[in-house]
Design an enzyme around this catalytic site. Structure first.
Site, short mmCIF file in Angstrom:
data_model
loop_
_atom_site.label_atom_id
_atom_site.label_comp_id
_atom_site.label_asym_id
_atom_site.label_seq_id
_atom_site.Cartn_x
_atom_site.Cartn_y
_atom_site.Cartn_z
N ARG A 65 1.02 -1.21 -0.17
CA ARG A 65 -0.07 0.02 -0.31
C ARG A 65 0.88 1.35 0.21
NH1 ARG A 65 2.56 1.82 3.58
NH2 ARG A 65 1.20 3.64 3.49
N GLY A 66 0.07 2.38 -0.23
CA GLY A 66 1.21 3.55 -0.31
C GLY A 66 1.13 3.91 -1.80
N GLN A 218 -1.21 2.35 10.09
CA GLN A 218 -0.18 2.30 9.21
C GLN A 218 1.00 3.11 10.09
OE1 GLN A 218 -3.14 3.05 8.09
NE2 GLN A 218 -3.29 2.69 5.86
N ASP A 259 -2.17 11.06 -1.99
CA ASP A 259 -2.66 9.99 -2.77
C ASP A 259 -3.01 10.55 -4.11
OD1 ASP A 259 -2.62 7.08 -1.53
OD2 ASP A 259 -3.08 8.80 0.06
N ASN A 269 -5.30 12.57 0.85
CA ASN A 269 -4.25 11.82 1.78
C ASN A 269 -5.22 10.80 2.70
OD1 ASN A 269 -1.37 10.69 2.10
ND2 ASN A 269 -1.46 11.98 3.88
O1 MRU Z 1 -4.47 3.10 2.58
P1 MRU Z 1 -2.82 3.56 2.34
O2 MRU Z 1 -1.89 2.74 3.46
O3 MRU Z 1 -2.38 3.03 0.95
O4 MRU Z 1 -2.82 4.87 2.52
C1 MRU Z 1 -1.49 5.64 2.14
C2 MRU Z 1 -1.45 7.01 2.25
O5 MRU Z 1 -2.48 7.63 2.52
C3 MRU Z 1 -0.08 7.78 1.98
O6 MRU Z 1 -0.04 8.95 3.06
C4 MRU Z 1 -0.05 8.14 0.65
O7 MRU Z 1 -0.31 6.80 -0.18
C5 MRU Z 1 1.43 8.44 0.36
S1 MRU Z 1 2.71 7.11 0.47
C6 MRU Z 1 3.92 7.79 -0.09
#
Ligand code: MRU
Length: 367
Positions: A65-66, A218, A259, A269
């Site tokens: 994820r990310g 996270q 995101d 985000n």
């Molecule tokens: O649901 P996730 O864990 O994928 O969400 C991730 C985030 O919101 C991060 O802050 C974003 O993707 C940037 S990761 C460099």
């Protein structure tokens, strides 16, 4: 692990002084290894994948994820589809793989950016053998470019904070971050967490406050784990404690990832980012968003146009099967929110920095 002569192995980034030892994605030419981030910090379990469907499933289930890591993994998913195509109607197989990957998660625009890039290469290939080599090359390049972007953004951010080497400033600062934006969420090093790593490398970091980031945690499970492994001073806090931390006056910057960033500078985000931005403005704390240009979506005019993912209520109602709420209670579980550009002081990308973001500043940098 990887024996076919035309394929390549790529783990990056554990080469070079500035890289963190942590990686989430390992490419072996004919297979992709993903670190199962659902099991961290208790277990470091790697899953080996050989097809686009399993990569799409791992993105949906948040094994990986990310935003940047989702894009990189999807690109490798397309390369795997070519590598393992049956030879008959290979074009249909690869197109099907791209379609399947494109519906894995809706908000992180890096997914669609990466698939479009892979599709452009695919459209230019006349033979399967050609597609196998060129799609792998493109995926590896996307991976390497992301790491390079993270290293560049760390420099841009320190400069924008007046902490570049030339500034002569040597007073360590404290910052607060939300979610995980580290090596686990990217091609390595990290976006917001990359800036924090760089502050530490330059002895300009007093400490990081890391929001636990409910419901998927996270912050506690991934960010604290990365920072402790790298010996970076971190204090973990409940999300609700962020207001008191900012009110106490020690924190100089809130540093987060993104995101999707729209043409007017609005930012989607992890859920909770918007409230942090409101708190930061109220307590006169700087608010910085760090994200590669692959996260910028100039086709959307404002944050209102961003598709926001909602996930299952079980993520809120329970943890690892342990109930935290009465069975069946209604849950609202949007996993991202939108921070308006007006609450953001800096958007830091590898292409440069947008101060007090808005339509003019975004178009100046992204056309
Ligand atoms: O649901 P996730 O864990 O994928 O969400 C991730 C985030 O919101 C991060 O802050 C974003 O993707 C940037 S990761 C460099």
């Amino acid at each position: 692990m990887n024996n076919s002569k035309e394929s390549r192995s790529l783990h990056t980034p554990s080469s070079g002084p500035r890289a963190s030892g942590t990686v989430a994605i390992r490419w072996h030419g004919t297979s992709l290894e993903l670190l199962d981030q659902r099991l961290l910090p208790a277990q470091e379990h790697w899953i080996t994948l050989e097809g686009a469907s399993s990569v799409a499933q791992c993105i949906q289930d948040m094994v990986v994820r990310g935003a940047p890591a989702i894009g990189i993994s999807a690109a490798y998913g397309v390369a795997l589809a070519a590598r393992h195509a049956g030879g008959g109607d290979w074009q249909t197989e690869i197109k099907q793989a791209i379609r399947e990957l494109s519906v894995s998660r809706p908000t992180a625009v890096n997914l669609f950016w990466a698939l479009q890039r892979m599709e452009r290469v695919f459209d230019d290939c006349g033979a399967l053998s050609d597609a196998q080599i060129r799609l792998e090359d493109e995926a590896v390049t996307i991976h390497q470019e992301d790491l390079a972007a993270n290293l560049a953004m760390a420099d841009h951010a320190l400069e924008a904070m007046g902490l570049s080497a030339e500034s002569g400033c040597d007073t360590p600062i404290s910052v607060l971050t939300h979610c995980n934006t580290g090596a686990l969420a990217t091609g390595g090093y990290g976006t917001a967490l990359g800036v924090i790593r760089r502050l530490h490398e330059r002895k300009l970091l007093k400490q990081v406050y890391a929001d636990e980031t409910r419901p998927w945690l996270q912050g506690s499970r991934l960010t604290a784990w990365e920072l402790v492994r790298d010996g970076i001073p971190v204090t973990l806090n409940a999300d609700g404690a962020a207001a008191a931390i900012l009110a106490a006056g020690e924190v100089r910057w809130v540093i987060v990832g993104a995101d999707r960033i729209t043409a007017n500078g609005d930012v989607a985000n992890k859920i909770g980012t918007y409230s942090l931005a409101v708190l930061a403005r109220y307590h006169k704390v700087g608010f910085m968003v760090v994200a590669p240009s692959s996260t910028v979506d100039m086709s959307l005019q404002s944050g209102a146009d961003i598709p926001i993912e909602e996930r299952e209520g079980t993520e809120v109602r329970e943890i690892r099967g342990i109930p935290l709420a009465p069975e069946g209670v209604t849950v609202f579980n949007p996993v991202f929110d939108v921070t308006p550009a007006s609450l953001i002081d800096l958007i830091v990308t590898e292409k440069g920095v947008v101060q007090n973001p808005g339509i003019t500043g975004m178009h100046a940098l992204f056309g």
